[in-house]
Design a protein around this motif. Structure first.
Motif, PDB file in Angstrom:
ATOM      1  N   PRO A 192       0.816  -1.219   0.000  1.00 50.94           N
ATOM      2  CA  PRO A 192       0.000   0.000   0.000  1.00 50.94           C
ATOM      3  C   PRO A 192       0.854   1.276   0.000  1.00 50.94           C
ATOM      4  N   ALA A 193       1.973   1.251   0.708  1.00 54.93           N
ATOM      5  CA  ALA A 193       2.836   2.437   0.749  1.00 54.93           C
ATOM      6  C   ALA A 193       3.445   2.719  -0.621  1.00 54.93           C
ATOM      7  N   ALA A 202       2.179   1.740  -3.539  1.00 56.72           N
ATOM      8  CA  ALA A 202       1.083   2.162  -4.418  1.00 56.72           C
ATOM      9  C   ALA A 202       0.747   3.629  -4.185  1.00 56.72           C
ATOM     10  N   GLN A 203       0.751   4.047  -2.926  1.00 59.32           N
ATOM     11  CA  GLN A 203       0.470   5.446  -2.588  1.00 59.32           C
ATOM     12  C   GLN A 203       1.552   6.362  -3.152  1.00 59.32           C
ATOM     13  N   ALA A 204       2.811   5.947  -3.069  1.00 58.30           N
ATOM     14  CA  ALA A 204       3.911   6.752  -3.601  1.00 58.30           C
ATOM     15  C   ALA A 204       3.793   6.879  -5.117  1.00 58.30           C
ATOM     16  N   GLN A 205       3.437   5.789  -5.800  1.00 55.94           N
ATOM     17  CA  GLN A 205       3.251   5.837  -7.255  1.00 55.94           C
ATOM     18  C   GLN A 205       2.109   6.778  -7.619  1.00 55.94           C
ATOM     19  N   THR A 206       1.042   6.715  -6.854  1.00 58.33           N
ATOM     20  CA  THR A 206      -0.100   7.596  -7.101  1.00 58.33           C
ATOM     21  C   THR A 206       0.303   9.049  -6.926  1.00 58.33           C
ATOM     22  N   GLN A 207       1.045   9.339  -5.879  1.00 58.40           N
ATOM     23  CA  GLN A 207       1.479  10.717  -5.638  1.00 58.40           C
ATOM     24  C   GLN A 207       2.379  11.221  -6.761  1.00 58.40           C
ATOM     25  N   ARG A 208       3.263  10.361  -7.284  1.00 59.84           N
ATOM     26  CA  ARG A 208       4.115  10.758  -8.411  1.00 59.84           C
ATOM     27  C   ARG A 208       3.269  11.052  -9.643  1.00 59.84           C
ATOM     28  N   SER A 209       2.267  10.228  -9.872  1.00 62.06           N
ATOM     29  CA  SER A 209       1.391  10.457 -11.023  1.00 62.06           C
ATOM     30  C   SER A 209       0.614  11.754 -10.869  1.00 62.06           C
ATOM     31  N   LEU A 210       0.134  11.988  -9.684  1.00 56.27           N
ATOM     32  CA  LEU A 210      -0.641  13.200  -9.453  1.00 56.27           C
ATOM     33  C   LEU A 210       0.208  14.461  -9.523  1.00 56.27           C
ATOM     34  N   ALA A 211       1.504  14.330  -9.321  1.00 57.58           N
ATOM     35  CA  ALA A 211       2.391  15.486  -9.417  1.00 57.58           C
ATOM     36  C   ALA A 211       2.305  16.116 -10.803  1.00 57.58           C
ATOM     37  N   SER A 212       2.188  15.292 -11.832  1.00 56.34           N
ATOM     38  CA  SER A 212       2.051  15.808 -13.193  1.00 56.34           C
ATOM     39  C   SER A 212       0.766  16.603 -13.352  1.00 56.34           C
ATOM     40  N   LEU A 213      -0.316  16.078 -12.806  1.00 59.22           N
ATOM     41  CA  LEU A 213      -1.589  16.784 -12.906  1.00 59.22           C
ATOM     42  C   LEU A 213      -1.573  18.071 -12.088  1.00 59.22           C
ATOM     43  N   SER A 216       2.270  -3.298 -16.508  1.00 58.53           N
ATOM     44  CA  SER A 216       3.074  -4.085 -15.576  1.00 58.53           C
ATOM     45  C   SER A 216       2.225  -4.709 -14.475  1.00 58.53           C
ATOM     46  N   ALA A 217       1.156  -4.048 -14.084  1.00 59.97           N
ATOM     47  CA  ALA A 217       0.296  -4.590 -13.034  1.00 59.97           C
ATOM     48  C   ALA A 217      -0.663  -5.633 -13.591  1.00 59.97           C
ATOM     49  N   GLY A 218      -1.031  -5.476 -14.846  1.00 59.22           N
ATOM     50  CA  GLY A 218      -1.937  -6.430 -15.452  1.00 59.22           C
ATOM     51  C   GLY A 218      -3.380  -6.238 -15.034  1.00 59.22           C
ATOM     52  N   THR A 219      -3.654  -5.160 -14.295  1.00 55.69           N
ATOM     53  CA  THR A 219      -5.025  -4.897 -13.869  1.00 55.69           C
ATOM     54  C   THR A 219      -5.351  -3.420 -14.031  1.00 55.69           C
ATOM     55  N   GLN A 220      -6.594  -3.114 -13.896  1.00 52.33           N
ATOM     56  CA  GLN A 220      -7.051  -1.731 -13.982  1.00 52.33           C
ATOM     57  C   GLN A 220      -7.004  -1.049 -12.619  1.00 52.33           C
ATOM     58  N   SER A 221      -6.708  -1.772 -11.547  1.00 48.71           N
ATOM     59  CA  SER A 221      -6.813  -1.226 -10.199  1.00 48.71           C
ATOM     60  C   SER A 221      -5.885  -0.042  -9.948  1.00 48.71           C
ATOM     61  N   VAL A 222      -4.696  -0.036 -10.511  1.00 47.14           N
ATOM     62  CA  VAL A 222      -3.769   1.065 -10.305  1.00 47.14           C
ATOM     63  C   VAL A 222      -4.325   2.338 -10.928  1.00 47.14           C
ATOM     64  N   ILE A 223      -4.844   2.235 -12.139  1.00 42.42           N
ATOM     65  CA  ILE A 223      -5.421   3.387 -12.814  1.00 42.42           C
ATOM     66  C   ILE A 223      -6.654   3.872 -12.059  1.00 42.42           C
ATOM     67  N   ASP A 224      -7.503   2.933 -11.646  1.00 43.11           N
ATOM     68  CA  ASP A 224      -8.707   3.301 -10.913  1.00 43.11           C
ATOM     69  C   ASP A 224      -8.370   4.038  -9.623  1.00 43.11           C
ATOM     70  N   SER A 225      -7.368   3.565  -8.879  1.00 48.06           N
ATOM     71  CA  SER A 225      -7.008   4.226  -7.630  1.00 48.06           C
ATOM     72  C   SER A 225      -6.420   5.602  -7.897  1.00 48.06           C
ATOM     73  N   THR A 226      -5.644   5.754  -8.970  1.00 47.00           N
ATOM     74  CA  THR A 226      -5.090   7.054  -9.333  1.00 47.00           C
ATOM     75  C   THR A 226      -6.209   8.026  -9.662  1.00 47.00           C
ATOM     76  N   LEU A 227      -7.165   7.593 -10.466  1.00 44.19           N
ATOM     77  CA  LEU A 227      -8.261   8.463 -10.850  1.00 44.19           C
ATOM     78  C   LEU A 227      -9.166   8.787  -9.666  1.00 44.19           C
TER      79      LEU A 227
END
Length: 84
Positions: free
Chosen positions: A6-7, A9-20, A67-78
């Motif tokens: 979870p930590a 995943a949260q860090a990846q989400t924060q990096r993605s959101l930095a662009s937005l 790389s994850a093979g699922t939509q869950s990473v994108i869904d959590s980011t959005l």
């Protein structure tokens, strides 16, 4: 497929959101600078920079999805993005 903590995943989400956040700040700056008019004008360079940031976000999200093979990473980011 490796499990993502979870930590991490949260860090990846924060990096993605930095662009937005960059896009949001660029647009906010232009709105502030041009507050006297109802319409705003963006230069070609500003539009290119905004497009570049969005493209980087899309590439990163797509790479993580592959790389994850699922939509869950994108869904959590959005989901996080929609709350901000």
């Amino acid at each position: 497929m490796e499990s993502i903590s979870p930590a991490k995943a949260q860090a990846q989400t924060q990096r993605s959101l930095a662009s937005l956040k960059i896009v949001s700040r660029l647009l906010s700056h232009e709105l502030h600078v041009q507050s006297a008019s109802k319409a705003i004008t963006l230069s070609r360079d500003e539009v290119i920079e905004i497009q570049t940031v969005i493209d980087v976000y899309i590439e990163e999200a797509s790479r993580r999805q592959s790389s994850a093979g699922t939509q869950s990473v994108i869904d959590s980011t959005l989901a996080v993005a929609s709350r901000n």
